[in-house]
Design an enzyme around this catalytic site. Structure first.
Site, PDB file in Angstrom:
ATOM      1  N   GLU A 166     -11.006  10.197  -0.952  1.00 47.46           N
ATOM      2  CA  GLU A 166     -10.536  11.575  -1.134  1.00 47.46           C
ATOM      3  C   GLU A 166     -11.140  12.246  -2.374  1.00 47.46           C
ATOM      4  OE1 GLU A 166      -6.422  14.228  -0.846  1.00 47.46           O
ATOM      5  OE2 GLU A 166      -6.292  12.054  -1.095  1.00 47.46           O
ATOM      6  N   PHE A 221      -3.386   7.682  10.083  1.00 52.70           N
ATOM      7  CA  PHE A 221      -4.046   6.649  10.881  1.00 52.70           C
ATOM      8  C   PHE A 221      -4.567   7.286  12.165  1.00 52.70           C
ATOM      9  CE2 PHE A 221      -1.426   2.757   9.261  1.00 52.70           C
ATOM     10  CZ  PHE A 221      -2.143   2.788   8.074  1.00 52.70           C
ATOM     11  N   CYS A 228       0.558   9.929   9.769  1.00 50.83           N
ATOM     12  CA  CYS A 228       0.992  10.470   8.476  1.00 50.83           C
ATOM     13  C   CYS A 228       0.671  11.949   8.321  1.00 50.83           C
ATOM     14  CB  CYS A 228       0.368   9.665   7.346  1.00 50.83           C
ATOM     15  SG  CYS A 228       0.744   7.904   7.468  1.00 50.83           S
ATOM     16  N   LYS A 269       3.041  11.167  -4.256  1.00 50.71           N
ATOM     17  CA  LYS A 269       3.449   9.878  -3.683  1.00 50.71           C
ATOM     18  C   LYS A 269       3.648   8.814  -4.763  1.00 50.71           C
ATOM     19  CE  LYS A 269       1.343  10.281   0.927  1.00 50.71           C
ATOM     20  NZ  LYS A 269       0.594  11.553   0.795  1.00 50.71           N
ATOM     21  N   HIS A 284      -3.619  13.573  -0.733  1.00 49.15           N
ATOM     22  CA  HIS A 284      -2.939  12.590   0.108  1.00 49.15           C
ATOM     23  C   HIS A 284      -2.586  11.369  -0.733  1.00 49.15           C
ATOM     24  CE1 HIS A 284      -1.648  10.720   3.758  1.00 49.15           C
ATOM     25  NE2 HIS A 284      -2.559   9.760   3.704  1.00 49.15           N
TER      26      HIS A 284
END
Length: 417
Positions: free
Chosen positions: A316, A403, A165, A337, A305
């Site tokens: 985070e 990942f 990602c 997101k 993120h």
């Protein structure tokens, strides 16, 4: 050696909430939600039956039938986003030396749809190998970088970055370093992904990584909310034209922002889970600040993120508080997101586009789908819930993690000559 300054002179995007930069930005500012039931295949037997697909997409609006046979869907999205960014920049003007323009285009997974279709056709056949001659070149993750250079005649460095990602964020980091070291005058940097398929959804379901909120898909992506249950798959791509400052000024280019620092790190913790205290994320941001030569108190905005996963959304914010201290509570934080879903390898670049536009327009897009505070998250942080906010943004940071523990942080600055 004096490093060259690097600026952003072009943007491109095709996303679940807008098929170009203007509509994408409008969608972000207005809190448009890209989640809906999957239409690309029959998902009725899957644990997850929704995603953030690109809407109203017809390849015939962009490609002829002969050419599209060569492109997996991820490559189609890549060519569309890069074409917009290149046109926006005015880089191809008869004056730019195309030998000095490179392309770094990434994908976390590559041509998953092509791979699945070809292998499935073979497995259900009589065992006779009848593979499409375009199978391998359509599938491989580097091919879009090649297609972009072939189409436009760019003969500078050309390759792909693959870091799950974080892939497209890494493409921006690499392009930044090539330019400031004088190895090229400009780069097309970005990434694209198209993994909303049986293999993609089934695989992420098996990992328990994606939301299964089928009864209410619009609220599936809910970063930092107590009841989040995984990310929502997205698709699309984005492109950024990075250019050496003097070259951009000499040709009268429009400059959106300046890229001033990048940081990379590894969690060195787990195959898929972040370090629980966010140590890798903190180190990535710390290195970006050091690279930019600025103090942490100068950051006005962080595009996180923020995937809507249980562990990631705790780690985070911890890393932000640990690094920024009291200033963390003065930073406008968001997760786009919540609207686009997670574009996997394309996430870093579309969030970089959003961050650049936040700097240019002094607007922070919202984090939507927040209903219940999570007691494990410091809710005194300003997550910009539900509504966009106007504020001066001189420096903004964007995080992308992948990942494998891959972390990338980018810092954009309001441009001043």
């Amino acid at each position: 050696m004096e490093l060259k300054r690097v600026v952003v002179t072009g943007l491109g995007a095709i996303t679940p909430i807008g098929n170009n930069v203007a509509s994408y930005w409008e969608g972000l500012v207005n809190g448009v939600n890209g989640a809906a039931d999957i239409t690309r295949f029959d998902a009725s037997k899957f644990k997850t039956r929704f995603a953030c697909e690109v809407k109203n997409y017809d390849y015939k609006d962009y490609f002829d039938r002969k050419d599209v046979r060569k492109y997996d869907l991820y490559a189609q999205f890549g060519l569309i986003a890069s074409d917009e960014a290149i046109a926006d920049s005015g880089l191809i003007n008869g004056q730019t030396d195309l030998d000095e323009v490179g392309v770094i285009w990434s994908s976390g997974i590559g041509g998953l749809i092509t791979f699945s279709e070809e292998v499935s056709a073979f497995a259900t056949g009589d065992g006779t190998p009848r593979f499409n001659p375009f199978f391998i070149p359509k599938m491989i993750a580097d091919i879009t970088a090649g297609h972009i250079s072939i189409k436009h005649g760019f003969r500078g460095p050309n390759f792909a970055t693959v870091s799950a990602c974080a892939s497209s964020a890494n493409s921006i980091v690499d392009a930044f370093n090539y330019i400031r070291l004088g190895k090229a005058v400009a780069f097309v940097a970005g990434g694209s992904e198209a993994s909303i398929s049986q293999a993609g959804v089934g695989g992420f379901n098996a990992m328990h990584a994606i939301s299964t909120r089928n009864d209410d898909p619009k609220t599936g992506s809910r970063p930092f909310d107590k009841d989040r249950d995984g990310f929502v798959m997205g698709e699309g791509g984005g492109g950024i034209i990075l250019e050496e400052l003097e070259h951009a000024l000499a040709r009268g280019a429009t400059i959106y922002a300046e890229l001033v620092g990048c940081g990379l790190s590894a969690d060195a913790n787990h195959m898929t889970s972040p370090h629980p205290e966010g140590l890798g994320a903190k180190l990535s941001m710390q290195r970006a600040l050091s690279d930019a030569g600025i103090q942490s108190e100068m950051i006005d905005h962080i595009n996180t993120h923020g995937t809507s996963t249980p562990q990631g959304d705790i780690a985070e914010p911890k890393s932000i508080v640990s690094l920024f201290g009291d200033h963390a509570y003065k930073i406008s934080i968001n997760s786009t997101k919540s609207m686009t879903g997670h574009l996997l390898g394309g996430a870093g670049v579309i969030e970089a586009v959003a961050t650049v536009l936040a700097v240019k327009n002094d607007i922070i897009p919202p984090t939507i789908n927040h209903f219940t505070d999570d007691p494990e998250i410091d809710n005194a942080l300003d997550f910009t819930y539900w509504n966009a906010r106007q504020r001066v943004v001189n420096y903004a940071l964007t995080n992308t993690f992948g990942f494998g523990g891959h972390n990338a942080s980018l810092i954009f600055k309001k441009f001043t000559p």
